[in-house]
Design a protein around this motif. Structure first.
Motif, PDB file in Angstrom:
ATOM      1  N   VAL A   1      -6.758  -3.606   0.866  1.00  0.00           N
ATOM      2  CA  VAL A   1      -5.614  -2.741   0.574  1.00  0.00           C
ATOM      3  C   VAL A   1      -5.918  -1.301   0.985  1.00  0.00           C
ATOM      4  N   VAL A   2      -7.112  -0.857   0.660  1.00  0.00           N
ATOM      5  CA  VAL A   2      -7.535   0.509   1.034  1.00  0.00           C
ATOM      6  C   VAL A   2      -7.470   0.680   2.549  1.00  0.00           C
TER       7      VAL A   2
ATOM      8  N   GLY B   1      -5.822  -1.099   4.704  1.00  0.00           N
ATOM      9  CA  GLY B   1      -4.454  -1.233   5.175  1.00  0.00           C
ATOM     10  C   GLY B   1      -3.657   0.042   5.017  1.00  0.00           C
ATOM     11  N   ARG B   2      -3.838   0.720   3.883  1.00  0.00           N
ATOM     12  CA  ARG B   2      -3.121   1.983   3.662  1.00  0.00           C
ATOM     13  C   ARG B   2      -3.610   3.055   4.643  1.00  0.00           C
TER      14      ARG B   2
ATOM     15  N   ALA C   1      -2.054   2.310   8.015  1.00  0.00           N
ATOM     16  CA  ALA C   1      -0.629   2.646   8.023  1.00  0.00           C
ATOM     17  C   ALA C   1      -0.406   4.148   8.111  1.00  0.00           C
ATOM     18  N   ALA C   2      -1.345   4.917   7.574  1.00  0.00           N
ATOM     19  CA  ALA C   2      -1.238   6.376   7.603  1.00  0.00           C
ATOM     20  C   ALA C   2      -1.718   6.977   8.919  1.00  0.00           C
TER      21      ALA C   2
ATOM     22  N   GLY D   1      -2.805   0.389  -4.086  1.00  0.00           N
ATOM     23  CA  GLY D   1      -1.957   0.937  -3.036  1.00  0.00           C
ATOM     24  C   GLY D   1      -1.360   2.271  -3.422  1.00  0.00           C
ATOM     25  N   ARG D   2      -0.894   2.377  -4.660  1.00  0.00           N
ATOM     26  CA  ARG D   2      -0.334   3.654  -5.113  1.00  0.00           C
ATOM     27  C   ARG D   2      -1.410   4.736  -5.186  1.00  0.00           C
TER      28      ARG D   2
ATOM     29  N   MET E   1      -4.011   4.909  -3.260  1.00  0.00           N
ATOM     30  CA  MET E   1      -4.268   5.332  -1.884  1.00  0.00           C
ATOM     31  C   MET E   1      -3.174   6.255  -1.376  1.00  0.00           C
ATOM     32  N   ASP E   2      -1.925   5.973  -1.719  1.00  0.00           N
ATOM     33  CA  ASP E   2      -0.830   6.854  -1.310  1.00  0.00           C
ATOM     34  C   ASP E   2      -1.030   8.254  -1.878  1.00  0.00           C
TER      35      ASP E   2
ATOM     36  N   ILE F   1      -4.011   9.902   0.053  1.00  0.00           N
ATOM     37  CA  ILE F   1      -3.667  10.278   1.423  1.00  0.00           C
ATOM     38  C   ILE F   1      -2.694  11.448   1.447  1.00  0.00           C
TER      39      ILE F   1
ATOM     40  N   ARG G   1       1.268  11.468   5.321  1.00  0.00           N
ATOM     41  CA  ARG G   1       0.667  10.577   6.294  1.00  0.00           C
ATOM     42  C   ARG G   1       0.321  11.335   7.571  1.00  0.00           C
TER      43      ARG G   1
END
Length: 209
Positions: free
Chosen positions: A22-23, A25-26, A29-30, A190-191, A193-194, A197, A200
């Motif tokens: 998950v880490v 992947g985030r 995506a960023a 996931g939250r 990581m958001d 970050i 993005r």
């Protein structure tokens, strides 16, 4: 954004591996640049030997045994740890990474005069994320003092940028968690990581010539 992910778990199929994914992947995506260090898969030696200890404060000679690790540490502006909490603290493998890689004149600067303390050496790192799992409950972990969290967010955190963004996400009662609990926790990761970050950082496409 340049993220160094330090992953520490001996079981490739563990839930901690799912957290790692998950880490990563985030970060992808960023549009972040990412380097992953899988300490067990890489065969990292966590033991600070007697020979290394004799040159521990002798910079730059102290760099030689872990130069590849230092290159990543000096490259990144974001440092992320993914690991299981064992006996309320860091696994020996991860603690050994701290011992051998966070060296004087790299992670911190030695005192210059009597009575002085160390000075931060990693102020180029602007974000730190800690993602862990704990068999114990939240209240018991904090009753004991949460030494793993303190080591990374306070001890290591002191060496980073003074306004570094810090995120900590833990799954407590890991040993009795249901599938739904685990799924919910991955959403929390996931939250987290958001939050870490922030905005993005998308890679710029190079125009065709």
């Amino acid at each position: 954004m340049k993220a160094l992910v330090i992953y520490c778990h001996p079981n490739a199929e563990s839930f901690t591996a799912a957290v790692r994914d998950v880490v990563l992947g985030r970060l992808e995506a960023a549009g972040a640049e990412t380097r992953l260090r899988d300490l067990y898969a890489d065969g990292f030696d966590p033991v600070l030997s007697g020979a290394e200890l004799t040159t521990y404060t002798d910079a730059p000679a102290n760099r030689a045994p872990v130069e590849d690790q230092l290159a990543d540490l000096e490259w990144c502006d974001t440092l992320i740890f993914v690991y299981p909490t064992w006996w309320y603290g860091l696994p020996a493998m991860l603690k050994g990474w701290l011992d051998r890689v966070l060296l004087p004149e790299v992670a911190f600067h030695m005192p210059k005069a009597e009575g002085e303390t160390i000075r931060p050496g990693l102020q180029h790192i602007e974000r730190i994320g800690v993602f862990t799992t704990c068999g114990a409950s939240r209240w018991l972990t904090f009753l004991v003092g949460a030494p793993g969290k303190r080591t990374l967010l306070r001890g290591l955190g002191f060496l980073l940028h003074p306004r570094a963004r810090k995120v900590f996400v833990a799954k407590y009662l890991m040993d009795s968690a249901s599938k739904d609990d685990l799924s919910d926790h991955l959403a929390r990761v996931g939250r987290g990581m958001d939050k870490l970050i922030g905005k993005r950082v998308l890679r710029r496409e190079v125009p065709a010539q």
